[in-house]
Scaffold this motif. Structure first.
Motif, PDB file in Angstrom:
ATOM      1  N   LEU A  77       0.804  -1.117  -0.014  1.00 46.71           N
ATOM      2  CA  LEU A  77      -0.114   0.033  -0.110  1.00 46.71           C
ATOM      3  C   LEU A  77       0.827   1.351  -0.083  1.00 46.71           C
ATOM      4  N   PRO A  78       0.263   2.348  -0.497  1.00 45.60           N
ATOM      5  CA  PRO A  78       1.284   3.686  -0.684  1.00 45.60           C
ATOM      6  C   PRO A  78       0.745   4.326   0.820  1.00 45.60           C
ATOM      7  N   LEU A  79       1.444   3.734   1.826  1.00 44.75           N
ATOM      8  CA  LEU A  79       1.276   4.030   3.278  1.00 44.75           C
ATOM      9  C   LEU A  79       2.785   3.892   3.926  1.00 44.75           C
ATOM     10  N   ARG A  80       2.908   4.678   4.998  1.00 46.33           N
ATOM     11  CA  ARG A  80       3.957   4.324   5.739  1.00 46.33           C
ATOM     12  C   ARG A  80       3.444   4.060   7.283  1.00 46.33           C
ATOM     13  N   LEU A 133      -5.600  11.428   9.866  1.00 43.22           N
ATOM     14  CA  LEU A 133      -6.302  10.055   9.889  1.00 43.22           C
ATOM     15  C   LEU A 133      -7.223   9.821   8.606  1.00 43.22           C
ATOM     16  N   ALA A 134      -7.853  10.692   7.912  1.00 43.04           N
ATOM     17  CA  ALA A 134      -8.597  10.522   6.863  1.00 43.04           C
ATOM     18  C   ALA A 134      -7.741  10.083   5.756  1.00 43.04           C
ATOM     19  N   ALA A 135      -6.651  10.484   5.446  1.00 38.49           N
ATOM     20  CA  ALA A 135      -5.491   9.932   4.523  1.00 38.49           C
ATOM     21  C   ALA A 135      -5.338   8.550   4.529  1.00 38.49           C
ATOM     22  N   VAL A 136      -4.770   8.206   5.886  1.00 42.34           N
ATOM     23  CA  VAL A 136      -4.581   6.939   6.315  1.00 42.34           C
ATOM     24  C   VAL A 136      -5.809   5.905   5.980  1.00 42.34           C
ATOM     25  N   LEU A 137      -7.009   6.327   6.319  1.00 46.59           N
ATOM     26  CA  LEU A 137      -8.127   5.408   6.189  1.00 46.59           C
ATOM     27  C   LEU A 137      -8.591   5.379   4.688  1.00 46.59           C
ATOM     28  N   GLU A 138      -8.250   6.561   3.945  1.00 47.74           N
ATOM     29  CA  GLU A 138      -8.613   6.527   2.560  1.00 47.74           C
ATOM     30  C   GLU A 138      -7.581   5.339   1.899  1.00 47.74           C
ATOM     31  N   VAL A 139      -6.427   5.226   2.149  1.00 49.00           N
ATOM     32  CA  VAL A 139      -5.643   4.158   1.653  1.00 49.00           C
ATOM     33  C   VAL A 139      -6.325   2.899   1.871  1.00 49.00           C
ATOM     34  N   PHE A 140      -6.784   2.476   3.008  1.00 45.20           N
ATOM     35  CA  PHE A 140      -7.497   1.150   3.275  1.00 45.20           C
ATOM     36  C   PHE A 140      -8.639   1.282   2.676  1.00 45.20           C
ATOM     37  N   ALA A 141      -9.502   2.268   2.464  1.00 46.48           N
ATOM     38  CA  ALA A 141     -10.856   2.262   1.725  1.00 46.48           C
ATOM     39  C   ALA A 141     -10.454   2.118   0.295  1.00 46.48           C
ATOM     40  N   ALA A 142      -9.571   2.495  -0.202  1.00 45.29           N
ATOM     41  CA  ALA A 142      -9.244   2.268  -1.694  1.00 45.29           C
ATOM     42  C   ALA A 142      -8.700   0.898  -2.018  1.00 45.29           C
ATOM     43  N   SER A 143      -8.357   0.042  -0.951  1.00 46.25           N
ATOM     44  CA  SER A 143      -7.778  -1.365  -1.111  1.00 46.25           C
ATOM     45  C   SER A 143      -8.727  -2.230  -0.499  1.00 46.25           C
ATOM     46  N   ILE A 148      -7.892  -8.297   2.538  1.00 44.22           N
ATOM     47  CA  ILE A 148      -7.996  -9.749   3.161  1.00 44.22           C
ATOM     48  C   ILE A 148      -7.893 -10.618   1.994  1.00 44.22           C
ATOM     49  N   PRO A 149      -7.075 -11.729   2.179  1.00 44.03           N
ATOM     50  CA  PRO A 149      -7.017 -12.644   1.017  1.00 44.03           C
ATOM     51  C   PRO A 149      -8.282 -13.278   0.375  1.00 44.03           C
ATOM     52  N   VAL A 150      -8.292 -13.303  -0.924  1.00 42.16           N
ATOM     53  CA  VAL A 150      -9.554 -13.911  -1.307  1.00 42.16           C
ATOM     54  C   VAL A 150     -10.006 -15.114  -0.726  1.00 42.16           C
ATOM     55  N   PRO A 151      -9.463 -16.314  -0.392  1.00 43.66           N
ATOM     56  CA  PRO A 151      -9.662 -17.469   0.050  1.00 43.66           C
ATOM     57  C   PRO A 151     -10.489 -16.970   1.590  1.00 43.66           C
ATOM     58  N   LEU A 152      -9.910 -16.116   2.353  1.00 46.08           N
ATOM     59  CA  LEU A 152     -10.648 -15.870   3.661  1.00 46.08           C
ATOM     60  C   LEU A 152     -11.839 -14.897   3.480  1.00 46.08           C
ATOM     61  N   GLN A 153     -11.871 -14.088   2.286  1.00 43.90           N
ATOM     62  CA  GLN A 153     -13.070 -13.154   2.020  1.00 43.90           C
ATOM     63  C   GLN A 153     -14.312 -14.242   1.728  1.00 43.90           C
ATOM     64  N   LYS A 154     -14.195 -15.488   1.283  1.00 35.19           N
ATOM     65  CA  LYS A 154     -15.125 -16.327   0.969  1.00 35.19           C
ATOM     66  C   LYS A 154     -15.721 -17.115   2.077  1.00 35.19           C
ATOM     67  N   LEU A 155     -14.853 -17.011   3.422  1.00 38.68           N
ATOM     68  CA  LEU A 155     -15.296 -17.686   4.723  1.00 38.68           C
ATOM     69  C   LEU A 155     -16.087 -16.508   5.516  1.00 38.68           C
ATOM     70  N   ARG A 156     -16.382 -15.305   4.806  1.00 39.74           N
ATOM     71  CA  ARG A 156     -17.077 -14.358   5.716  1.00 39.74           C
ATOM     72  C   ARG A 156     -18.196 -14.600   6.379  1.00 39.74           C
ATOM     73  N   GLN A 440     -13.728  10.075  -0.522  1.00 39.58           N
ATOM     74  CA  GLN A 440     -12.271  10.460  -1.347  1.00 39.58           C
ATOM     75  C   GLN A 440     -11.975   9.284  -2.230  1.00 39.58           C
ATOM     76  N   SER A 441     -12.031   8.071  -1.841  1.00 36.66           N
ATOM     77  CA  SER A 441     -11.400   6.896  -2.386  1.00 36.66           C
ATOM     78  C   SER A 441     -12.309   6.509  -3.678  1.00 36.66           C
ATOM     79  N   GLY A 442     -13.682   6.824  -3.655  1.00 38.59           N
ATOM     80  CA  GLY A 442     -14.811   6.659  -4.467  1.00 38.59           C
ATOM     81  C   GLY A 442     -15.201   5.402  -4.068  1.00 38.59           C
ATOM     82  N   TYR A 443     -15.446   4.859  -2.978  1.00 41.71           N
ATOM     83  CA  TYR A 443     -15.779   3.632  -2.623  1.00 41.71           C
ATOM     84  C   TYR A 443     -17.276   4.047  -2.382  1.00 41.71           C
ATOM     85  N   LEU A 444     -17.489   5.173  -1.699  1.00 43.77           N
ATOM     86  CA  LEU A 444     -18.955   5.648  -1.458  1.00 43.77           C
ATOM     87  C   LEU A 444     -19.297   6.839  -2.319  1.00 43.77           C
ATOM     88  N   ASP A 445     -20.654   6.959  -2.600  1.00 40.85           N
ATOM     89  CA  ASP A 445     -21.091   7.857  -3.209  1.00 40.85           C
ATOM     90  C   ASP A 445     -22.218   8.610  -2.676  1.00 40.85           C
TER      91      ASP A 445
END
Length: 458
Positions: A77-80, A133-143, A148-156, A440-445
């Protein structure tokens, strides 16, 4: 405003009185960004999910696994992410958002036990900090789709709990759910809202523009522009019989009454009802506006127009049909409907409709965001209403939220004087920043949507 997120697990919700007593804050109790620092000791009776991280063998194992997963995700991720030992993870350069770990083990234990709920609780507890804080959370929201790995997502569905029965928006629960947010304190909301007391996205004339260029002084006008556009689209004018579902603090009812409309507005918040009635009376419109403490499902009568601003998000997934059926039932022939709704992508909506989240637990019990496709489908299947027009304005919401966030931080000491402790304030800041990150990430409108019955009349 009603926001929901889409992952994590949680135990029973806290109620709206768990903000703690007013406290005297010394300069050392505040971070460099003006945010209250988490106290060294957190009252477990007030904040049972925050006071202590999970412990025991199971928590240790889950925490270590979550820590490895988190570090693996962050490396892409583009984060530190800066750790106490001086190590740094992430692909971000020197200008990237910085997440500073204070107590890494506690952070990992919380996300191992509670997923994204643990992310929020760990910030509330002070296990990590961020200068933006918003910039950090935007990185997570955009990704969000790849954290979470796809196999684990399927076990949601196997490990995410369902919404507690007492938080489903059945008629017997809805007032309690609404009260836990909107009845916190009118004074609290007045600390970060503008003079219109509008708690929804504004519409900035000429477009939102760069966030840094949208000034606080423009917010009240932009809120009125948002309302006026909805009233215009619903055809509200002299003599209009208007139903408003979700009163807020009365600004829309005031502006409709000023046009000569007769307004029947319903809310389940006694705090909002009281202030809205006070504002309406002061403006001289008490004879034109009725503010009822009433569930939308109980509304009777016939109305030429129905307007509802960011109310559908509080309705709940399984109750969307009755929400629109109620509107359909009371709408007069030739009438129009204008709603403002926060939306999410349809695929994410389907994947997360049964999830119980940090926002559910701490901010909006029972809430859930629709997709545009869901609104179109529900109205087509269950009503004679049809979507005729819509306008997306997510960038305007990002700008609105930034202004709220800045105002809330600037008045943090005043919020503390109202009785809202440091943990509450960190919770509220996380909520505002998490919401802004989504837009900001475009995840929500957020959409203004116009509906009518023209097709049914052919």
């Amino acid at each position: 405003m009603t926001m929901t997120d889409d992952n994590g697990t949680a135990s029973a919700s806290v109620d709206n009185k768990t903000h703690g007593p007013a406290a005297t804050h010394s300069p050392a109790a505040w971070t460099a960004g003006g945010v209250p620092a988490a106290p060294a000791t957190i009252d477990p009776d007030l904040w049972p999910g925050v006071a202590q991280p999970p412990s025991g063998l199971k928590a240790d194992v889950a925490g270590k696994a979550a820590g490895l997963m988190f570090k693996g995700a962050v490396r892409r991720l583009p984060l530190r992410v800066e750790y106490p030992d001086g190590s740094v993870l992430g692909m971000g350069g020197p200008d990237a958002p910085v997440m500073t770990m204070v107590r890494p083990a506690a952070f990992e234990a919380r996300i191992g036990d509670n997923g994204l709920i643990g992310l929020g609780e760990s910030f509330m507890a002070g296990d990590w900090e961020a200068s933006d804080l918003a910039a950090v959370l935007e990185v997570f929201a955009a990704s969000v789709d790849t954290l979470i790995p796809v196999p684990l997502q399927k076990l949601r569905s196997l490990y995410l709990p369902r919404t507690p029965r007492q938080e489903r928006n059945a008629e017997q629960n809805t007032r309690s759910n609404i009260s836990r947010h909107y009845d916190l304190s009118n004074d609290l909301f007045s600390k970060f809202l503008d003079s219109t007391m509008s708690y929804s996205s504004a519409l900035f004339p000429g477009g939102a523009g760069p966030l840094s260029e949208v000034a606080w002084d423009s917010l009240a006008e932009a809120q009125q522009a948002k309302i006026d556009r909805l009233l215009d689209k619903a055809g509200v004018g002299d003599g209009t019989r208007l139903l408003e579902i979700g009163t807020g603090w009365g600004e829309l009812a005031l502006r409709a009454a000023a046009r000569g409309a007769t307004v029947y507005s319903v809310t389940l918040s006694s705090e909002q009802q009281a202030l809205a009635q006070e504002r309406i009376a002061a403006a001289g419109f008490a004879d034109r506006v009725t503010v009822a403490l009433q569930d939308y499902r109980a509304v009777e009568g016939e109305y030429d127009a129905v307007v509802s601003v960011e109310m559908i998000e509080a309705v709940g997934y399984e109750y969307w049909p009755i929400y629109f059926q109620t509107i359909d039932r009371v709408l007069a022939p030739g009438g129009k409907v204008a709603i403002q709704a926060i939306t999410m992508p349809h695929g994410r909506m389907l994947a997360t409709r049964n999830a119980y989240t940090w926002v559910h637990k701490y901010i909006f019990p029972g809430g859930f965001l629709p997709s545009v496709r869901a609104i179109e489908g529900v109205t087509q299947q269950h009503t004679t209403l049809r979507v005729r027009e819509r306008m997306g304005m997510g960038d305007h919401y990002a700008a609105t939220l930034r202004l709220w966030e800045e105002r809330f931080v600037a008045r943090s000491r005043e919020v503390g004087d109202l009785g809202f402790d440091a943990v509450f304030q960190r919770m509220w800041l996380f909520y505002l920043c998490y919401s802004r990150a989504g837009f900001q990430s475009g995840y929500l409108d957020v959409q203004q949507i116009v509906l009518d019955r023209r097709e049914a009349q052919l």
